[in-house]
Design an enzyme around this catalytic site. Sequence first.
Site, PDB file in Angstrom:
ATOM      1  NE  ARG A   1      -8.599   5.118  -6.855  1.00 32.45           N
ATOM      2  CZ  ARG A   1      -7.699   5.114  -7.774  1.00 32.45           C
ATOM      3  NH1 ARG A   1      -6.401   5.425  -7.705  1.00 32.45           N
ATOM      4  NH2 ARG A   1      -8.102   5.652  -9.193  1.00 32.45           N
TER       5      ARG A   1
ATOM      6  CG  HIS B   1      -2.506   8.747  -9.034  1.00 37.85           C
ATOM      7  ND1 HIS B   1      -2.208   7.849  -7.855  1.00 37.85           N
ATOM      8  CD2 HIS B   1      -3.145   8.253 -10.045  1.00 37.85           C
ATOM      9  CE1 HIS B   1      -2.603   6.867  -8.248  1.00 37.85           C
ATOM     10  NE2 HIS B   1      -3.344   6.846  -9.381  1.00 37.85           N
TER      11      HIS B   1
ATOM     12  CD  GLN C   1      -0.093   5.642 -12.683  1.00 35.17           C
ATOM     13  OE1 GLN C   1      -1.274   5.084 -12.193  1.00 35.17           O
ATOM     14  NE2 GLN C   1       0.612   5.170 -13.663  1.00 35.17           N
TER      15      GLN C   1
ATOM     16  CG  ASP D   1      -6.097  10.477 -16.771  1.00 38.02           C
ATOM     17  OD1 ASP D   1      -6.510   9.472 -17.053  1.00 38.02           O
ATOM     18  OD2 ASP D   1      -6.133  10.928 -15.909  1.00 38.02           O
TER      19      ASP D   1
ATOM     20  CB  CYS E   1      -2.509   6.655 -15.199  1.00 32.76           C
ATOM     21  SG  CYS E   1      -4.028   7.884 -15.490  1.00 32.76           S
TER      22      CYS E   1
ATOM     23  NE  ARG F   1       0.177   2.767  -9.669  1.00 30.33           N
ATOM     24  CZ  ARG F   1      -1.073   3.177  -9.312  1.00 30.33           C
ATOM     25  NH1 ARG F   1      -1.956   3.038 -10.123  1.00 30.33           N
ATOM     26  NH2 ARG F   1      -1.433   3.480  -7.850  1.00 30.33           N
TER      27      ARG F   1
END
Length: 332
Positions: A108, A135, A138, A233, A274, A318
């Site tokens: 990450r 991502h 996600q 987001d 997210c 997740r």
Amino acid sequence: MSVNLKGRSLLTLMDLTPEEIRYILDLAHDLKAKKRAGISNYLLKGKNIVLLFEKTSTRTRCAFEVAALEEGAHVTFLDSGSSQMGKKESLEDTAKVLGRFYDGIEYRGYEQQVVEKLAKCSGVPVWNGLTDVDHPTQILADMMTIEEHVAKPLNKVKLVFTGDIRNNMSFAWMYGCAKMGMHYVAYGPKELFNEIDSEMIKKVEEVASYTGAIIEITDDAGALKGADVIYTDVWASMGEESQIPEKIRIMTPFKVTMKMLKATENTDVKFMHCLPAFHDFETKMANDQKDLGFDIREVTDEVFRSRHSIVFDEAENRMHSIKAVIVSTIGY
């Protein structure tokens, strides 16, 4: 068609076929049901994974750690302060060393090239936990959540991403929708249109041409009509405070409000995010910016806490979807 992902990396959903994505989603639903029933097959017993974090996280770290531990794997966490990667040791050398110790590597951080080089040099599966342009884990969790809450197959779902349409979540959703034949709308400021990579759009449209996906980029509020999901987001991240005044100026018309949800003309439209989200002023950053005269909330608290919001189911998934990724690539 038989699907076998053993030994494969997950760097972007663009590397997977729709059938392979479907396989991961089905496995995620199955593993979630087994967890709820108290069933564990310890599919990762004897496996070791390492988590490389150059960017902080709550959900990604916890999801990987819990997913691996529940299936019997051992986890090592390395942040930028506890690894020599890129400082006293090259990325290539670090990858080769970690590949000798571990069965899988999660990364990450920032540049997509880093996760790609880790996969190239380590010799073991590498999983993208977030980069500046993607991502994928996600999106798998989000698709899983949509399947739990929207009574349509994915290829009949219309998803509108509103706000900063040139960020990694917008791109990641574009990839996912293209692969699964979904209707994707990037709904945001016209000023951002030219900041979206034209080569990326071309690749997405090539995929959409055979999956039947619809990809739109627009600032027309009429595109909200018929949406099954409104997704957003954050507009501003830590370290980008100097950009906040301009971002607030261009993003505020695309804030998720109850008025926006009503514009979908879908009384059961879902709101997704997210996380973390600025939806109130209970965070230091939101409160500090409020004192300076800026409202950085990308969604109102009314929407965030409403019946339309499925953000915490999304957050839980997740872990289930990441478990499916790990099991399918390094499990027994």
